[in-house]
Motif scaffolding. Structure first.
Motif, PDB file in Angstrom:
ATOM      1  N   ASP A   8       0.812  -1.007  -5.033  1.00  0.00           N
ATOM      2  CA  ASP A   8       0.285  -2.102  -5.300  1.00  0.00           C
ATOM      3  C   ASP A   8       0.054  -2.761  -3.740  1.00  0.00           C
ATOM      4  O   ASP A   8       0.321  -2.375  -2.772  1.00  0.00           O
ATOM      5  CB  ASP A   8       1.093  -3.007  -6.262  1.00  0.00           C
ATOM      6  CG  ASP A   8       2.640  -3.264  -5.608  1.00  0.00           C
ATOM      7  OD1 ASP A   8       2.854  -3.064  -4.614  1.00  0.00           O
ATOM      8  OD2 ASP A   8       3.615  -3.721  -6.376  1.00  0.00           O
ATOM      9  N   ALA A   9      -0.354  -3.929  -3.935  1.00  0.00           N
ATOM     10  CA  ALA A   9      -0.637  -4.711  -2.687  1.00  0.00           C
ATOM     11  C   ALA A   9       0.577  -4.926  -1.804  1.00  0.00           C
ATOM     12  O   ALA A   9       0.481  -4.761  -0.738  1.00  0.00           O
ATOM     13  CB  ALA A   9      -1.354  -6.142  -3.046  1.00  0.00           C
ATOM     14  N   THR A  10       1.625  -5.200  -2.365  1.00  0.00           N
ATOM     15  CA  THR A  10       2.979  -5.265  -1.595  1.00  0.00           C
ATOM     16  C   THR A  10       3.405  -4.068  -0.779  1.00  0.00           C
ATOM     17  O   THR A  10       3.343  -4.132   0.187  1.00  0.00           O
ATOM     18  CB  THR A  10       4.067  -5.970  -2.286  1.00  0.00           C
ATOM     19  OG1 THR A  10       3.764  -7.128  -2.969  1.00  0.00           O
ATOM     20  CG2 THR A  10       5.409  -6.190  -1.677  1.00  0.00           C
ATOM     21  N   LEU A  11       3.400  -3.052  -1.540  1.00  0.00           N
ATOM     22  CA  LEU A  11       3.698  -1.651  -0.954  1.00  0.00           C
ATOM     23  C   LEU A  11       2.609  -1.473  -0.054  1.00  0.00           C
ATOM     24  O   LEU A  11       2.728  -0.946   1.151  1.00  0.00           O
ATOM     25  CB  LEU A  11       3.800  -0.705  -2.218  1.00  0.00           C
ATOM     26  CG  LEU A  11       5.006  -0.782  -3.165  1.00  0.00           C
ATOM     27  CD1 LEU A  11       4.934   0.177  -4.257  1.00  0.00           C
ATOM     28  CD2 LEU A  11       6.135  -0.744  -2.360  1.00  0.00           C
ATOM     29  N   ALA A  12       1.218  -1.563  -0.203  1.00  0.00           N
ATOM     30  CA  ALA A  12       0.171  -1.110   0.613  1.00  0.00           C
ATOM     31  C   ALA A  12       0.263  -2.004   2.072  1.00  0.00           C
ATOM     32  O   ALA A  12       0.279  -1.310   3.083  1.00  0.00           O
ATOM     33  CB  ALA A  12      -1.074  -1.477  -0.151  1.00  0.00           C
ATOM     34  N   LYS A  13       0.729  -3.488   1.851  1.00  0.00           N
ATOM     35  CA  LYS A  13       1.128  -4.173   2.950  1.00  0.00           C
ATOM     36  C   LYS A  13       2.245  -3.592   3.901  1.00  0.00           C
ATOM     37  O   LYS A  13       2.285  -3.611   4.912  1.00  0.00           O
ATOM     38  CB  LYS A  13       1.233  -5.694   2.381  1.00  0.00           C
ATOM     39  CG  LYS A  13       1.338  -6.523   3.864  1.00  0.00           C
ATOM     40  CD  LYS A  13       1.628  -7.910   3.159  1.00  0.00           C
ATOM     41  CE  LYS A  13       1.594  -8.938   4.526  1.00  0.00           C
ATOM     42  NZ  LYS A  13       2.675  -9.270   5.093  1.00  0.00           N
ATOM     43  N   MET A  14       3.270  -3.309   3.253  1.00  0.00           N
ATOM     44  CA  MET A  14       4.370  -2.692   4.005  1.00  0.00           C
ATOM     45  C   MET A  14       4.250  -1.438   4.646  1.00  0.00           C
ATOM     46  O   MET A  14       4.719  -1.181   5.676  1.00  0.00           O
ATOM     47  CB  MET A  14       5.536  -2.593   3.025  1.00  0.00           C
ATOM     48  CG  MET A  14       6.252  -3.906   2.126  1.00  0.00           C
ATOM     49  SD  MET A  14       7.163  -3.330   0.836  1.00  0.00           S
ATOM     50  CE  MET A  14       8.797  -2.694   1.726  1.00  0.00           C
TER      51      MET A  14
END
Length: 70
Positions: A8-14
Protein backbone atom coordinates in the motif's frame (compact mmCIF):
# COMPACT_ATOMS: atom_id res chain seq x y z
CA UNK A 1 4.62 -6.81 -4.13
CA UNK A 2 2.72 -4.11 -5.99
CA UNK A 3 1.74 -6.59 -8.71
CA UNK A 4 0.53 -9.07 -6.09
CA UNK A 5 -1.58 -6.39 -4.41
CA UNK A 6 0.13 -6.76 -1.02
CA UNK A 7 1.66 -3.29 -0.91
CA UNK A 8 0.00 0.00 0.00
CA UNK A 9 1.04 3.66 -0.11
CA UNK A 10 2.47 3.66 3.44
CA UNK A 11 4.65 0.60 2.86
CA UNK A 12 5.77 1.89 -0.55
CA UNK A 13 6.77 5.22 1.03
CA UNK A 14 8.64 3.47 3.83
CA UNK A 15 10.58 1.30 1.39
CA UNK A 16 11.41 4.25 -0.88
CA UNK A 17 12.74 6.28 2.06
CA UNK A 18 14.71 3.35 3.45
CA UNK A 19 16.37 2.76 0.07
CA UNK A 20 17.76 6.30 0.27
CA UNK A 21 19.25 5.78 3.75
CA UNK A 22 22.99 4.99 3.51
CA UNK A 23 22.80 2.84 6.66
CA UNK A 24 20.30 0.47 4.98
CA UNK A 25 21.68 -2.42 2.91
CA UNK A 26 18.26 -3.90 2.08
CA UNK A 27 14.59 -3.63 3.03
CA UNK A 28 11.40 -5.65 2.45
CA UNK A 29 7.86 -5.92 3.72
CA UNK A 30 7.05 -8.97 5.78
CA UNK A 31 3.87 -10.61 6.99
CA UNK A 32 0.67 -11.67 5.30
CA UNK A 33 -1.25 -9.39 2.95
CA UNK A 34 -0.23 -5.75 3.32
CA UNK A 35 2.64 -6.86 5.54
CA UNK A 36 2.69 -6.15 9.22
CA UNK A 37 6.25 -4.84 9.27
CA UNK A 38 9.21 -3.76 7.19
CA UNK A 39 12.49 -5.58 7.76
CA UNK A 40 15.80 -3.88 7.06
CA UNK A 41 19.39 -5.02 7.11
CA UNK A 42 21.96 -2.35 7.68
CA UNK A 43 25.03 -1.03 9.37
CA UNK A 44 23.09 0.97 11.99
CA UNK A 45 19.52 1.87 12.93
CA UNK A 46 17.96 3.82 10.04
CA UNK A 47 17.03 7.40 10.92
CA UNK A 48 14.86 7.97 7.85
CA UNK A 49 11.55 6.90 9.45
CA UNK A 50 11.45 8.46 12.93
CA UNK A 51 7.64 8.23 13.31
CA UNK A 52 7.63 4.43 13.18
CA UNK A 53 8.68 2.03 15.95
CA UNK A 54 12.12 0.61 15.31
CA UNK A 55 13.78 -2.38 16.97
CA UNK A 56 17.49 -3.10 16.65
CA UNK A 57 18.47 -6.75 16.98
CA UNK A 58 21.69 -8.70 16.79
CA UNK A 59 22.08 -12.29 15.56
CA UNK A 60 22.62 -14.79 18.37
CA UNK A 61 23.27 -18.53 18.60
CA UNK A 62 19.55 -19.16 19.06
CA UNK A 63 17.58 -16.52 17.15
CA UNK A 64 18.16 -12.83 17.73
CA UNK A 65 18.68 -10.51 20.68
CA UNK A 66 16.77 -7.24 21.04
CA UNK A 67 19.36 -4.49 21.44
CA UNK A 68 17.11 -1.47 21.74
CA UNK A 69 13.72 -0.08 20.88
CA UNK A 70 13.99 3.40 19.36
Amino acid sequence: MDALGVNDATLAKMLAELRQDPAVLGAKISGSGLGDCVLTLGTSTPKSLPVFIQFSISPADQGAVLLQQD
